[in-house]
Write a protein that holds these residues in place. Structure first.
Motif, PDB file in Angstrom:
ATOM      1  N   GLU A  90       0.835  -1.209   0.000  1.00 32.55           N
ATOM      2  CA  GLU A  90       0.000   0.000   0.000  1.00 32.55           C
ATOM      3  C   GLU A  90       0.868   1.258   0.000  1.00 32.55           C
ATOM      4  O   GLU A  90       1.500   1.587   1.000  1.00 32.55           O
ATOM      5  CB  GLU A  90      -0.924  -0.009   1.227  1.00 32.55           C
ATOM      6  CG  GLU A  90      -1.837   1.203   1.274  1.00 32.55           C
ATOM      7  CD  GLU A  90      -2.830   1.157   2.433  1.00 32.55           C
ATOM      8  OE1 GLU A  90      -3.270   0.054   2.824  1.00 32.55           O
ATOM      9  OE2 GLU A  90      -3.154   2.238   2.952  1.00 32.55           O
ATOM     10  N   GLU A 130      -4.796   3.768  -2.083  1.00 25.36           N
ATOM     11  CA  GLU A 130      -5.681   4.592  -1.245  1.00 25.36           C
ATOM     12  C   GLU A 130      -5.719   6.022  -1.790  1.00 25.36           C
ATOM     13  O   GLU A 130      -4.686   6.640  -2.039  1.00 25.36           O
ATOM     14  CB  GLU A 130      -5.164   4.566   0.196  1.00 25.36           C
ATOM     15  CG  GLU A 130      -5.992   5.423   1.133  1.00 25.36           C
ATOM     16  CD  GLU A 130      -5.710   5.133   2.612  1.00 25.36           C
ATOM     17  OE1 GLU A 130      -5.374   3.978   2.950  1.00 25.36           O
ATOM     18  OE2 GLU A 130      -5.832   6.060   3.419  1.00 25.36           O
ATOM     19  N   HIS A 174      -3.740   8.765  -0.007  1.00 25.12           N
ATOM     20  CA  HIS A 174      -2.297   8.588  -0.168  1.00 25.12           C
ATOM     21  C   HIS A 174      -1.867   9.052  -1.563  1.00 25.12           C
ATOM     22  O   HIS A 174      -0.797   9.653  -1.725  1.00 25.12           O
ATOM     23  CB  HIS A 174      -1.913   7.122   0.022  1.00 25.12           C
ATOM     24  CG  HIS A 174      -2.212   6.591   1.396  1.00 25.12           C
ATOM     25  ND1 HIS A 174      -1.960   5.276   1.761  1.00 25.12           N
ATOM     26  CD2 HIS A 174      -2.732   7.183   2.499  1.00 25.12           C
ATOM     27  CE1 HIS A 174      -2.314   5.094   3.025  1.00 25.12           C
ATOM     28  NE2 HIS A 174      -2.792   6.231   3.497  1.00 25.12           N
ATOM     29  N   ASP A 189      -8.176   1.171  -1.038  1.00 25.51           N
ATOM     30  CA  ASP A 189      -8.613   1.742   0.240  1.00 25.51           C
ATOM     31  C   ASP A 189      -9.406   2.995  -0.119  1.00 25.51           C
ATOM     32  O   ASP A 189      -8.846   4.027  -0.520  1.00 25.51           O
ATOM     33  CB  ASP A 189      -7.425   2.057   1.151  1.00 25.51           C
ATOM     34  CG  ASP A 189      -7.113   0.876   2.078  1.00 25.51           C
ATOM     35  OD1 ASP A 189      -7.741  -0.181   1.914  1.00 25.51           O
ATOM     36  OD2 ASP A 189      -6.241   1.020   2.955  1.00 25.51           O
ATOM     37  N   ASP A 228     -11.156   2.650   4.195  1.00 18.80           N
ATOM     38  CA  ASP A 228     -10.135   3.088   5.145  1.00 18.80           C
ATOM     39  C   ASP A 228     -10.449   4.555   5.436  1.00 18.80           C
ATOM     40  O   ASP A 228      -9.774   5.470   4.975  1.00 18.80           O
ATOM     41  CB  ASP A 228      -8.738   2.901   4.553  1.00 18.80           C
ATOM     42  CG  ASP A 228      -7.653   3.077   5.607  1.00 18.80           C
ATOM     43  OD1 ASP A 228      -7.988   3.515   6.724  1.00 18.80           O
ATOM     44  OD2 ASP A 228      -6.484   2.780   5.315  1.00 18.80           O
TER      45      ASP A 228
END
Ligand code: XUL
Ligand code: CO
Length: 436
Positions: free
Chosen positions: A231, A267, A270, A295, A338
């Protein structure tokens, strides 16, 4: 015993419904490009945010009201949380959840005791999974909260910490395997640095690769066939994370021979912290056959940190689904929220509103993306834009038949290149707006 007595099982009521506890777009059995929404979207609840998060920030402690939780790290409290979690997920109608080892079971003073209590909670998780049909999308180990991981885990300067982290991941893989987890995630919580004056970057990267090889070899040895996922995140808590973005992760995986065993868990927040759009990160992974899971969240672009908000932006979810539909779905990965409710949204009911909104936003994005794809408007435009490579000189370039010598000869004869066509960005943006 019910922990959410005022909440019914959430039903699909359609776009006209004004019921906050109903889906307006997520209709599990509705078919999109040959898959039901349930098969396509594979929604997952993040145990850490939804069942452990209390809204703490650097300026104040958590203030969420969670009547069932006594705040202790007793086994009893951890077991009760399993009941809460499965009632929540069942009422919401999600098929998956994800956890870190320390979300579900507390740390004890020795590794042996910690593993024992983890096993006790895992037994209860297995029972709950069997009773409800809810499955584990992925497991992972928290290698960043405990003080021992202050310098990182696999990239720590302290070899004992590397060993401790290895033992924790070994156990987390075993539990993930026992619970039938579809994937196992590596997010390098503190695998990075604050300052290069005290850091041997080469050694740290070599160690991280050794660690991931050991994890993969061990998983194979016990028969775990889930997908490993890496990730990316560029920073926070460290100044620089080694898993910075998809490109940095892919380079790392290829350098160390891990690219066939590990895909990406991408994600949104991110991606934007790394200076990319989510669509960029998804597409960059997809074209390399490395898009594994998502995510699902988004970040406030005015804030420079990972705010982990629930995704409600239809442009974002449409863009995600354009890429996901292009690769035929995301399984064995999924869309894991998330994401956390805001500190001010402190009541249990806010957890339902948040997840319902995220699921509806993705369902709507999926329907819009499918319509765009069905009409072929983008595909056709892009295909035409590159059509000079379908024949003649362009084809010879793509086939590897051209050289600088032949291309110079071609242009000397032609005199000048053909005129360009417009990129039509505004036209395309308007077109997408018509679908939204
Ligand atoms: C942190 C983050 C993690 C990973 C799992 O920013 O995203 O929760 O998803 O460790
Ligand atoms: Co994440």
């Amino acid at each position: 015993m019910s922990y959410f007595p005022e909440v019914p099982t959430i039903q699909y009521e359609g776009p006209e419904s004004r019921n906050p506890l109903a889906f307006k777009h997520y209709n599990p059995n509705e078919v999109i490009e040959g898959q039901t929404m349930r098969e396509l979207l594979r929604f997952s609840v993040a145990y850490w945010h939804t069942f452990r998060g209390l809204g703490a920030d650097p300026f104040g402690p958590g203030c969420a009201v969670r009547p069932w939780d006594d705040g202790s790290d007793s086994l009893e409290n951890a077991l009760k949380r399993v009941d809460v979690a499965f009632e929540f997920m069942q009422k919401l109608g999600v098929d998956f959840y994800c956890f870190h080892d320390r979300d579900v079971a507390p740390e004890r003073s020795t590794l042996k005791e910690t593993n024992e209590v983890f096993d006790q909670v895992a037994d209860k998780l297995l029972e709950a999974q069997q009773a409800t049909g809810i499955k584990l999308l992925w497991g992972t180990a928290n290698l960043f909260s405990h003080a021992r991981y202050m310098h990182g885990a696999a990239t720590s300067c302290n070899a004992d910490v590397f060993a401790h982290a290895a033992a924790a991941v070994k156990k987390a893989i075993e539990v993930t395997h026992k619970l039938g987890g579809a994937n196992y995630v590596f997010w390098g919580g503190r695998e990075g640095y604050q300052n290069l004056y005290n850091t041997d970057m080469k050694r740290e990267l070599d160690h991280l690769a050794k660690f991931m090889h050991m994890a993969k070899d061990y998983a194979k040895s016990i028969g775990f066939e889930g997908q490993f996922l890496f990730e990316p995140k560029p920073k926070e808590p460290t100044k620089h994370h080694y898993d910075f973005d998809v490109a940095a992760c892919m380079n790392f995986l290829r350098q160390y021979g891990l690219e066939n065993d590990v895909k990406m868990n991408i994600e949104t927040n991110h991606a934007t912290l790394a200076g990319h759009t989510m669509m960029h990160e998804l597409e960059y992974a997809r074209i390399q056959n490395s898009l594994g899971s998502v995510d699902a969240n988004y970040g406030d672009l005015l804030l420079g940190w990972d705010t982990d908000q629930f995704p409600t932006d239809i442009y974002l979810t449409t863009q995600c689904m354009l890429v996901i539909l292009k690769q035929g779905g995301i399984s064995p990965g999924g869309l894991n929220f998330d994401a956390k409710v805001r500190r001010e949204s402190f009541e249990p009911i806010d957890l339902f509103h948040a997840h319902i909104g995220g699921m509806d936003a993705f369902a709507r994005g999926a329907k819009i993306a499918a319509k765009i794809r069905q009409d072929g408007v983008l595909d056709e435009f892009v295909k035409n834009r590159y059509s000079s490579y379908d024949e003649g000189i362009g084809q010879s370039i793509e086939k590897g038949e051209a050289s600088f010598v032949s291309l110079e000869q071609y242009m000397l004869e032609k005199g000048d290149s053909a005129p360009n066509a417009s990129g039509r960005q505004e036209y395309l943006e308007n077109l997408i707006n018509q679908y939204i």
